[in-house]
Write an enzyme that holds these catalytic residues in place. Structure first.
Site, PDB file in Angstrom:
ATOM      1  N   ASP A 286       0.837  -1.191   0.000  1.00  0.00           N
ATOM      2  CA  ASP A 286       0.000   0.000   0.000  1.00  0.00           C
ATOM      3  C   ASP A 286       0.874   1.244   0.000  1.00  0.00           C
ATOM      4  OD1 ASP A 286      -2.542   1.161  -0.068  1.00  0.00           O
ATOM      5  OD2 ASP A 286      -2.405   1.668   2.055  1.00  0.00           O
TER       6      ASP A 286
ATOM      7  N   HIS B  80      -4.126  14.001   0.864  1.00  0.00           N
ATOM      8  CA  HIS B  80      -4.287  13.076   1.998  1.00  0.00           C
ATOM      9  C   HIS B  80      -3.065  13.134   2.912  1.00  0.00           C
ATOM     10  CE1 HIS B  80      -5.247   9.479   4.305  1.00  0.00           C
ATOM     11  NE2 HIS B  80      -4.069   8.980   3.989  1.00  0.00           N
TER      12      HIS B  80
ATOM     13  N   GLU C 253     -10.281   3.989   3.461  1.00  0.00           N
ATOM     14  CA  GLU C 253      -9.381   4.748   2.607  1.00  0.00           C
ATOM     15  C   GLU C 253      -9.782   4.452   1.172  1.00  0.00           C
ATOM     16  OE1 GLU C 253      -5.251   4.070   3.737  1.00  0.00           O
ATOM     17  OE2 GLU C 253      -5.457   5.654   5.253  1.00  0.00           O
TER      18      GLU C 253
ATOM     19  N   GLU D 184      -9.085   4.145  -2.431  1.00  0.00           N
ATOM     20  CA  GLU D 184      -7.850   3.959  -3.196  1.00  0.00           C
ATOM     21  C   GLU D 184      -8.134   3.294  -4.542  1.00  0.00           C
ATOM     22  OE1 GLU D 184      -4.443   2.447  -1.123  1.00  0.00           O
ATOM     23  OE2 GLU D 184      -5.132   3.172   0.832  1.00  0.00           O
TER      24      GLU D 184
ATOM     25  N   ASP E 191      -8.972   0.476   1.757  1.00  0.00           N
ATOM     26  CA  ASP E 191      -7.955   0.072   2.731  1.00  0.00           C
ATOM     27  C   ASP E 191      -8.478   0.440   4.125  1.00  0.00           C
ATOM     28  OD1 ASP E 191      -5.507  -0.717   3.810  1.00  0.00           O
ATOM     29  OD2 ASP E 191      -4.652   1.282   3.568  1.00  0.00           O
TER      30      ASP E 191
ATOM     31  N   ARG F 160      -7.931   4.091  13.089  1.00  0.00           N
ATOM     32  CA  ARG F 160      -7.095   5.275  13.291  1.00  0.00           C
ATOM     33  C   ARG F 160      -6.479   5.376  14.681  1.00  0.00           C
ATOM     34  NH1 ARG F 160      -5.896   6.143   8.218  1.00  0.00           N
ATOM     35  NH2 ARG F 160      -7.713   6.653   6.940  1.00  0.00           N
TER      36      ARG F 160
ATOM     37  N   GLN G 166      -3.659   2.933  14.766  1.00  0.00           N
ATOM     38  CA  GLN G 166      -2.616   3.492  13.899  1.00  0.00           C
ATOM     39  C   GLN G 166      -1.813   4.594  14.593  1.00  0.00           C
ATOM     40  OE1 GLN G 166      -4.213   5.010  10.212  1.00  0.00           O
ATOM     41  NE2 GLN G 166      -2.232   5.650   9.413  1.00  0.00           N
TER      42      GLN G 166
ATOM     43  N   LYS H 281      -4.129  -1.822   9.884  1.00  0.00           N
ATOM     44  CA  LYS H 281      -4.491  -2.025   8.479  1.00  0.00           C
ATOM     45  C   LYS H 281      -4.634  -3.491   8.077  1.00  0.00           C
ATOM     46  CE  LYS H 281      -3.417   2.381   7.252  1.00  0.00           C
ATOM     47  NZ  LYS H 281      -4.142   3.285   6.354  1.00  0.00           N
TER      48      LYS H 281
ATOM     49  N   THR I 221      -8.838  -5.511   3.617  1.00  0.00           N
ATOM     50  CA  THR I 221      -8.763  -4.605   2.466  1.00  0.00           C
ATOM     51  C   THR I 221      -9.781  -5.130   1.464  1.00  0.00           C
ATOM     52  OG1 THR I 221      -6.390  -4.339   2.836  1.00  0.00           O
ATOM     53  CG2 THR I 221      -7.232  -3.650   0.693  1.00  0.00           C
TER      54      THR I 221
ATOM     55  N   GLU J  39     -10.222  12.528   7.470  1.00  0.00           N
ATOM     56  CA  GLU J  39     -10.088  13.864   6.872  1.00  0.00           C
ATOM     57  C   GLU J  39     -11.431  14.590   6.789  1.00  0.00           C
ATOM     58  OE1 GLU J  39      -7.256  13.573   3.268  1.00  0.00           O
ATOM     59  OE2 GLU J  39      -7.948  11.560   3.720  1.00  0.00           O
TER      60      GLU J  39
HETATM   61 MN    MN Z   1      -3.946   2.996   2.534  1.00  0.00          MN
END
Ligand code: MN
Length: 424
Positions: free
Chosen positions: A126, A133, A199, A201, A233, A237, A240, A253, A257, A364
């Protein structure tokens, strides 16, 4: 221009799967095994039946994954695509169109099939190639003055993810457990994540590999890419934030996915290439693009709160917001000697645009939970709750047709029960 087809639903201007597209996937019908198919209009064309009937010169479609076909390489991809276009074109080869029994065997309504993982994922890497971002997350985690790491404008930053938990759209996603350090606490606690996120992607699927120790140019890297999928993904948070320094994300993560079930080929996307944004700093020559390497693919994120009927569109953005292309990421990945394999999946990194309603993650959009979203039904959300459903969609807009990706959907189920020995 749209290429017209005799297959139902293929010529509608807003259809995801006109003849111009022909994305590959793996499907099954109730009580039957898995086989490779191609989406056309409202149908899946069973490629195993076409292969067995001798209507395709290219083989490998009777397998339950696309890897065998992908491994045959670029000439085989082009030959299969050309032959399929001929078989489904309004004014093409009538051998299938005029044979009712064969047509019936080959074309299955998409509503009657279950989609499966289109390919066996060899490795999943990834990246972090969306500048908006990276700046948004950097600002939240490290402050505005350190938003972009010093290497970001030189390196397509990435980390090795887990291939084992890449799942197809529709797979239920279980809320993960992990270590979290509440902001006012000195030490971490063990808990289900309270900050579950998405996420948005773009995933590149490798149809060819490299040898260990054999580096690539960006142009050569591009040729190894079979196609693209939408990729979510999923991210925890709070896990993380506590774990990510110094080696990057790990437990935040690895739990899931999701990818969309249809691999849209690089060939179908060729008319939609666009140039990368202006370089803020010259790239080292090994990373320079020989031509436009990004794509103009419009993306949306839909969110539906648990128990509600209606989706709310929470973000609209575009793959052209990326700073590094998949080909550049792949060239960088292989340049030090890493062997790349058929079935490798490269995630682009979260794709956020410059505006609040074009951001590709809840982190975000709600700015770390400070600015909650109001969804259809009047429900407020900072992060994802159990029972919520997130859907990614995307398409490239052509002249009177679309190259659609279908949906990448996931619904969250509750975390595993906490065992007393984990928390006492
Ligand atoms: Mn990602």
């Amino acid at each position: 221009m749209i290429k017209t087809s005799w297959v139902g639903g293929a010529n509608a201007p807003e259809a995801d799967f006109p003849l111009n597209n022909l994305p590959y996937g793996v499907f099954s019908r109730a009580g039957e095994g898995l086989r490779c198919g191609v989406a056309i209009g409202d149908f899946v064309a069973d490629l195993a039946v076409l292969e067995t009937a001798g209507l395709l010169e290219v083989s490998g479609f009777t397998a339950p994954v696309l890897n065998g076909f992908m491994a045959r390489g670029k000439a085989a991809w082009a030959a299969a695509r050309a032959r399929l276009a001929e078989l489904f074109a309004q004014a093409g080869d009538p051998v299938l169109r005029d044979n009712a029994a064969l047509r019936e065997a080959v074309l299955i309504p998409r509503s009657d099939v279950t989609m499966h993982m289109p390919f066996a994922v060899a490795g999943y890497t990834d990246f972090y190639a969306g500048r908006h971002h990276a700046e948004n997350v950097g600002t939240m985690f490290r402050g505005a003055e350190n938003a972009l790491p010093p290497n970001w404008l030189s390196i397509p930053i990435g980390y090795n993810g887990r291939a084992s938990t890449v799942v197809v759209s529709g797979t239920e996603i279980r809320r993960p457990l992990g270590q979290i350090k509440p902001p006012d606490a000195e030490l971490p606690v063990f808990s289900p994540t309270k900050r579950l996120d998405i996420e948005l992607e773009f995933g590149a699927v490798l149809g060819q590999g490299t040898e260990m120790g054999a580096p690539l140019t960006v142009a050569e890297a591009d040729e190894l890419i079979f196609g693209y999928v939408l990729l979510n993904d999923w991210s925890a948070r709070d896990i993380q934030a506590w774990e990510y320094q110094p080696l990057g994300p790990f437990q935040a993560k690895v739990f899931a996915t999701s990818i969309s079930p249809w691999v849209v080929t690089r060939e179908a996307l060729e008319p939609f290439r666009v140039a990368a944004p202006k370089r803020a700093r010259p790239l080292l020559p090994y990373l320079r693009e020989p031509g436009p390497m990004l794509y103009d693919v419009q993306l949306e994120v839909h969110m539906r709160a648990a128990g509600q009927e209606q989706d709310t569109v929470i973000s609209r953005t575009n793959t052209r917001e990326l700073y590094y292309s998949a080909a550049q990421q792949l060239a960088h990945h292989a340049i030090g000697g890493c062997k790349m394999s058929v079935g490798d999946l490269l995630g682009s990194g979260t794709i956020s645009g410059p505006e609040k309603d074009s951001r590709g993650s809840l982190l975000e959009i709600t700015w770390g939970g400070k600015e909650p979203l109001t969804l259809s039904g009047g429900v407020e959300r900072r992060f994802i709750e159990d029972g919520d459903t997130l859907t990614l969609t995307g398409f490239a807009q052509g002249d009177g047709y679309r190259i659609g990706f279908g949906n990448c959907v996931g619904t969250i189920s509750p975390a595993p029960a906490l065992r007393p020995e984990w928390i006492e």
